[in-house]
Design a protein around this motif. Structure first.
Motif, PDB file in Angstrom:
ATOM      1  N   GLN A 175       1.617   1.975  -3.437  1.00 55.46           N
ATOM      2  CA  GLN A 175       0.423   2.453  -4.148  1.00 55.46           C
ATOM      3  C   GLN A 175       0.262   3.957  -3.910  1.00 55.46           C
ATOM      4  O   GLN A 175      -0.101   4.705  -4.812  1.00 55.46           O
ATOM      5  CB  GLN A 175      -0.824   1.714  -3.654  1.00 55.46           C
ATOM      6  CG  GLN A 175      -0.839   0.240  -3.984  1.00 55.46           C
ATOM      7  CD  GLN A 175      -1.954  -0.502  -3.270  1.00 55.46           C
ATOM      8  OE1 GLN A 175      -2.920   0.090  -2.809  1.00 55.46           O
ATOM      9  NE2 GLN A 175      -1.824  -1.815  -3.153  1.00 55.46           N
ATOM     10  N   LEU A 176       0.552   4.370  -2.678  1.00 49.11           N
ATOM     11  CA  LEU A 176       0.496   5.804  -2.356  1.00 49.11           C
ATOM     12  C   LEU A 176       1.522   6.575  -3.173  1.00 49.11           C
ATOM     13  O   LEU A 176       1.246   7.659  -3.682  1.00 49.11           O
ATOM     14  CB  LEU A 176       0.758   6.024  -0.865  1.00 49.11           C
ATOM     15  CG  LEU A 176      -0.451   6.101   0.063  1.00 49.11           C
ATOM     16  CD1 LEU A 176      -1.224   4.806   0.099  1.00 49.11           C
ATOM     17  CD2 LEU A 176      -0.030   6.481   1.471  1.00 49.11           C
ATOM     18  N   GLY A 222     -10.625  10.634  -9.828  1.00 43.82           N
ATOM     19  CA  GLY A 222      -9.707  11.502  -9.098  1.00 43.82           C
ATOM     20  C   GLY A 222      -8.737  12.218 -10.022  1.00 43.82           C
ATOM     21  O   GLY A 222      -8.492  13.421  -9.883  1.00 43.82           O
ATOM     22  N   ALA A 223      -8.208  11.477 -10.991  1.00 49.81           N
ATOM     23  CA  ALA A 223      -7.273  12.075 -11.947  1.00 49.81           C
ATOM     24  C   ALA A 223      -7.992  13.107 -12.810  1.00 49.81           C
ATOM     25  O   ALA A 223      -7.474  14.195 -13.083  1.00 49.81           O
ATOM     26  CB  ALA A 223      -6.648  10.988 -12.814  1.00 49.81           C
ATOM     27  N   GLU A 269     -10.881   0.359  -7.672  1.00 49.15           N
ATOM     28  CA  GLU A 269     -11.323   0.347  -6.267  1.00 49.15           C
ATOM     29  C   GLU A 269     -11.199   1.727  -5.627  1.00 49.15           C
ATOM     30  O   GLU A 269     -12.085   2.152  -4.881  1.00 49.15           O
ATOM     31  CB  GLU A 269     -10.521  -0.682  -5.458  1.00 49.15           C
ATOM     32  CG  GLU A 269     -11.011  -0.750  -4.009  1.00 49.15           C
ATOM     33  CD  GLU A 269     -10.523  -1.959  -3.258  1.00 49.15           C
ATOM     34  OE1 GLU A 269      -9.816  -2.807  -3.845  1.00 49.15           O
ATOM     35  OE2 GLU A 269     -10.858  -2.072  -2.067  1.00 49.15           O
ATOM     36  N   ILE A 270     -10.142   2.423  -5.922  1.00 46.77           N
ATOM     37  CA  ILE A 270      -9.940   3.723  -5.262  1.00 46.77           C
ATOM     38  C   ILE A 270     -10.531   4.885  -6.068  1.00 46.77           C
ATOM     39  O   ILE A 270     -10.416   6.032  -5.663  1.00 46.77           O
ATOM     40  CB  ILE A 270      -8.437   3.996  -4.992  1.00 46.77           C
ATOM     41  CG1 ILE A 270      -7.661   4.159  -6.306  1.00 46.77           C
ATOM     42  CG2 ILE A 270      -7.826   2.909  -4.117  1.00 46.77           C
ATOM     43  CD1 ILE A 270      -6.227   4.627  -6.112  1.00 46.77           C
ATOM     44  N   GLY A 271     -11.164   4.574  -7.179  1.00 51.72           N
ATOM     45  CA  GLY A 271     -11.763   5.649  -7.987  1.00 51.72           C
ATOM     46  C   GLY A 271     -10.719   6.562  -8.595  1.00 51.72           C
ATOM     47  O   GLY A 271     -10.905   7.780  -8.674  1.00 51.72           O
ATOM     48  N   PHE A 272      -9.626   5.960  -9.052  1.00 53.20           N
ATOM     49  CA  PHE A 272      -8.506   6.764  -9.557  1.00 53.20           C
ATOM     50  C   PHE A 272      -8.875   7.586 -10.796  1.00 53.20           C
ATOM     51  O   PHE A 272      -8.466   8.737 -10.937  1.00 53.20           O
ATOM     52  CB  PHE A 272      -7.314   5.852  -9.866  1.00 53.20           C
ATOM     53  CG  PHE A 272      -6.162   6.586 -10.469  1.00 53.20           C
ATOM     54  CD1 PHE A 272      -5.420   7.476  -9.710  1.00 53.20           C
ATOM     55  CD2 PHE A 272      -5.829   6.425 -11.803  1.00 53.20           C
ATOM     56  CE1 PHE A 272      -4.370   8.182 -10.270  1.00 53.20           C
ATOM     57  CE2 PHE A 272      -4.785   7.118 -12.370  1.00 53.20           C
ATOM     58  CZ  PHE A 272      -4.047   7.999 -11.599  1.00 53.20           C
ATOM     59  N   ILE A 278      -6.874  -1.985  -8.327  1.00 47.41           N
ATOM     60  CA  ILE A 278      -6.690  -0.842  -7.423  1.00 47.41           C
ATOM     61  C   ILE A 278      -7.246   0.425  -8.077  1.00 47.41           C
ATOM     62  O   ILE A 278      -7.942   1.219  -7.447  1.00 47.41           O
ATOM     63  CB  ILE A 278      -5.184  -0.655  -7.088  1.00 47.41           C
ATOM     64  CG1 ILE A 278      -4.633  -1.890  -6.393  1.00 47.41           C
ATOM     65  CG2 ILE A 278      -4.972   0.577  -6.216  1.00 47.41           C
ATOM     66  CD1 ILE A 278      -3.099  -1.938  -6.371  1.00 47.41           C
ATOM     67  N   VAL A 304       0.837  -1.204   0.000  1.00 47.44           N
ATOM     68  CA  VAL A 304       0.000   0.000   0.000  1.00 47.44           C
ATOM     69  C   VAL A 304       0.873   1.255   0.000  1.00 47.44           C
ATOM     70  O   VAL A 304       0.542   2.252  -0.642  1.00 47.44           O
ATOM     71  CB  VAL A 304      -0.966  -0.008   1.203  1.00 47.44           C
ATOM     72  CG1 VAL A 304      -1.808   1.256   1.227  1.00 47.44           C
ATOM     73  CG2 VAL A 304      -1.881  -1.217   1.135  1.00 47.44           C
ATOM     74  N   SER A 305       1.994   1.194   0.692  1.00 49.87           N
ATOM     75  CA  SER A 305       2.863   2.374   0.732  1.00 49.87           C
ATOM     76  C   SER A 305       3.338   2.743  -0.678  1.00 49.87           C
ATOM     77  O   SER A 305       3.477   3.924  -1.006  1.00 49.87           O
ATOM     78  CB  SER A 305       4.061   2.119   1.647  1.00 49.87           C
ATOM     79  OG  SER A 305       4.738   0.947   1.240  1.00 49.87           O
ATOM     80  N   PHE A 314      -0.154   6.491  -7.026  1.00 47.24           N
ATOM     81  CA  PHE A 314      -1.430   7.163  -7.287  1.00 47.24           C
ATOM     82  C   PHE A 314      -1.505   8.550  -6.630  1.00 47.24           C
ATOM     83  O   PHE A 314      -2.018   9.488  -7.230  1.00 47.24           O
ATOM     84  CB  PHE A 314      -2.590   6.289  -6.797  1.00 47.24           C
ATOM     85  CG  PHE A 314      -2.753   5.015  -7.573  1.00 47.24           C
ATOM     86  CD1 PHE A 314      -3.253   5.023  -8.871  1.00 47.24           C
ATOM     87  CD2 PHE A 314      -2.405   3.792  -7.017  1.00 47.24           C
ATOM     88  CE1 PHE A 314      -3.403   3.850  -9.587  1.00 47.24           C
ATOM     89  CE2 PHE A 314      -2.561   2.607  -7.723  1.00 47.24           C
ATOM     90  CZ  PHE A 314      -3.056   2.639  -9.019  1.00 47.24           C
ATOM     91  N   ASP A 315      -1.027   8.646  -5.404  1.00 48.15           N
ATOM     92  CA  ASP A 315      -1.092   9.954  -4.740  1.00 48.15           C
ATOM     93  C   ASP A 315      -0.213  10.971  -5.450  1.00 48.15           C
ATOM     94  O   ASP A 315      -0.579  12.136  -5.603  1.00 48.15           O
ATOM     95  CB  ASP A 315      -0.647   9.831  -3.268  1.00 48.15           C
ATOM     96  CG  ASP A 315      -1.786   9.376  -2.371  1.00 48.15           C
ATOM     97  OD1 ASP A 315      -2.823   8.943  -2.912  1.00 48.15           O
ATOM     98  OD2 ASP A 315      -1.647   9.447  -1.142  1.00 48.15           O
ATOM     99  N   VAL A 346      -1.943  12.103  -8.759  1.00 52.60           N
ATOM    100  CA  VAL A 346      -3.094  12.986  -8.553  1.00 52.60           C
ATOM    101  C   VAL A 346      -2.672  14.342  -7.997  1.00 52.60           C
ATOM    102  O   VAL A 346      -3.268  15.372  -8.322  1.00 52.60           O
ATOM    103  CB  VAL A 346      -4.125  12.293  -7.633  1.00 52.60           C
ATOM    104  CG1 VAL A 346      -5.176  13.272  -7.153  1.00 52.60           C
ATOM    105  CG2 VAL A 346      -4.805  11.153  -8.367  1.00 52.60           C
TER     106      VAL A 346
END
Lengths: 230, 258
Positions: free
Chosen positions: A67-68, A106-107, A100-103, A97, A64-65, A71-72, A75
């Protein structure tokens, strides 16, 4: 000009994904000297990270780290271009992913365009996976890539029909490069941007002509998407 | 609208009672239902940390605090009460309610009393269901299986599984889905509601600086648990009553009636 996340992916390995990613990375570098942020999910270190070590982050999508990190960062940096060289073993996980996270939303909210370049292997399975991914996208652009060096899926029984079902923005067809040409293009220190800027004059003239034609061909197809790299 | 009291509890600690109480409060507030909460984790109050504006910390073993909850159900402006029972308080509270006639009052329709029993994947936790069963006749009883830590409930052992889950004729089951650990920790650290976290708002209502990825995971989890809540008649009746009350109170309806 709107910046984007350029994703290169496939369900199969060794079909030119990293070559496409390199082209985008180099050409985006020509557009903006600070260059794109590059992400590489191949943890072996032998993929695009070896060519752009200073601009590339290795991403382990199982963490997950990480993934941040991917994606983070995308964005939160819509003013910059991003290139993701997605290894085949991470294809399903990535899009799982992603949804799931609505990327995608968000983008889009951040003002970033997403372009999914899927290299289709000459198999029914590959084009079917391409169709599934294409159908799962709503705001991103889907661009099938056919690498003639590995083959055209439309030559496979049943695959042509599936290909026709793809709702894509633009197809990119990569001409086949002879092995001796590829060895130059994939050699250490070679960059497409450097080639354009005349830094590879050590390459024999005849080979430079072929490389230039190859680049022209890709640029023209990418240019058809409204991009202006040159 | 008849008042609804939902008790969220378990005798065993660490099974996720407050997480579920928080999720339930979050859900009801998003449905624009006025709700109040009581946190029996006296004096610390974990639920109170996330919902300070609507949560009172009480000691449910004190008669005065029992009165705060039960003697106000017909006078409170809010129509839903959530009671987050601290570990070890479930059986005792039900026993007290039984003795003082609260359970009978609920059975007679004076108000709605629901029990959301949170169970974890341990025999001790599952044994509670048998102990609680004697009180739940005529009371909406929900067994919430907490999967938040990605576990299973002896589903690999059919005999054990059936012993606990196949013999609950009056119980409704819901599953609390897994929430990514980092997202869970980030929400906990921020002290926000799940919805505020998803909307990137901090506990004071200002702009947050939370991870897009973690907010995405929290949003998905919220959507999944919403679906679980919506399976319950207990929740549907709260929503239906709220809708009826809203329709009754609209000016056009009042004018039509006149």
């Amino acid at each position: 000009m709107q910046c984007g996340l350029y994703i290169t992916c496939s369900d199969q390995a060794k079909n030119g994904k990293t070559l496409i990613s390199r082209l985008f990375a180099d050409l985006l570098h020509l557009r903006d000297p600070s260059g794109p942020q590059i992400y590489d999910t191949d943890l072996s270190g032998n993929s695009i990270v070896s060519l752009f070590p200073d601009q590339t982050e290795l991403i382990d999508l199982t963490k997950v780290s990480d993934q941040l990190k991917l994606f983070d960062q995308v964005v939160s940096s819509p003013q910059r271009n991003h290139v993701l060289d997605l290894s085949d073993d991470m294809l399903n996980r990535f899009f799982s992913i992603y949804h799931e996270i609505g990327f995608e939303q968000g983008a889009s909210d951040a003002g970033l365009e997403i372009l999914v370049h899927y290299v289709i292997d000459p198999s029914l399975q590959s084009v079917t996976t391409a169709r599934d991914i294409c159908n799962s996208l709503s705001l991103a652009k889907f661009l099938p890539v056919t690498n003639l060096a590995v083959g055209d899926c439309r030559q496979i029984a049943g695959a042509e029909q599936v290909f026709e079902e793809l709702d894509y923005d633009n197809e990119i067809v990569m001409p086949s490069l002879a092995p001796e040409i590829r060895s130059w293009a994939e050699g250490e220190g070679f960059t497409w941007s450097g080639f354009l800027l005349g830094r590879h004059d050590d390459i024999p003239y005849e080979i430079r002509i072929v490389i230039m034609e190859f680049m022209e061909s890709i640029y023209d197809q990418v240019g058809a998407q409204g991009e202006d790299f040159r | 609208m008849k008042h609804t009291v939902i008790m969220v509890g378990a005798d065993k600690g660490g099974v996720g009672k407050t997480t579920i109480a928080r999720a339930l409060l979050d859900y009801l507030q998003r449905k624009n239902i006025l709700v109040r909460a009581f946190d029996t984790e006296n004096p610390r109050g974990t639920l109170h940390r996330f919902y300070p504006g609507i949560t009172d910390i009480i000691d449910f073993n004190e008669v005065a605090d029992q009165m705060k909850v039960l003697d106000t159900v017909n006078t409170s402006e809010t129509k839903v009460t959530i009671v987050d029972l601290k570990a070890g308080n479930l059986s005792r509270s039900l026993d007290t309610f039984d003795k003082i006639g609260v359970l009978d009052a609920a059975r007679n329709g004076e108000f709605t009393l629901g029990l959301m029993h949170v169970v974890g994947p341990s025999i001790a936790s599952l044994d509670e269901m048998g102990e609680v069963a004697s009180y739940t006749n005529g009371i909406p009883y929900v067994v919430a299986r907490n999967f938040i830590n990605e576990t299973n409930f002896f589903e690999w052992d059919e005999k054990t599984y059936k012993k606990y889950f196949a013999n609950l004729p009056n119980a409704k089951e819901i599953e609390v889905p897994k929430l990514n650990e980092m997202a869970y920790e980030q929400i906990d650290l921020a002290g926000t509601t799940c919805s505020d976290f998803v909307a990137n708002r901090n506990a004071k209502g200002g702009a947050g600086n939370f991870s897009f990825v973690l907010r995405g995971y929290a949003k998905k989890w919220r959507s999944d648990i919403d679906q679980e809540f919506e399976k319950l008649e207990l929740i549907q009746s709260v929503l239906d009553s709220a809708r009826e009350t809203t329709v009754e109170q609209t000016p056009s309806n009042q004018e039509s009636a006149e």
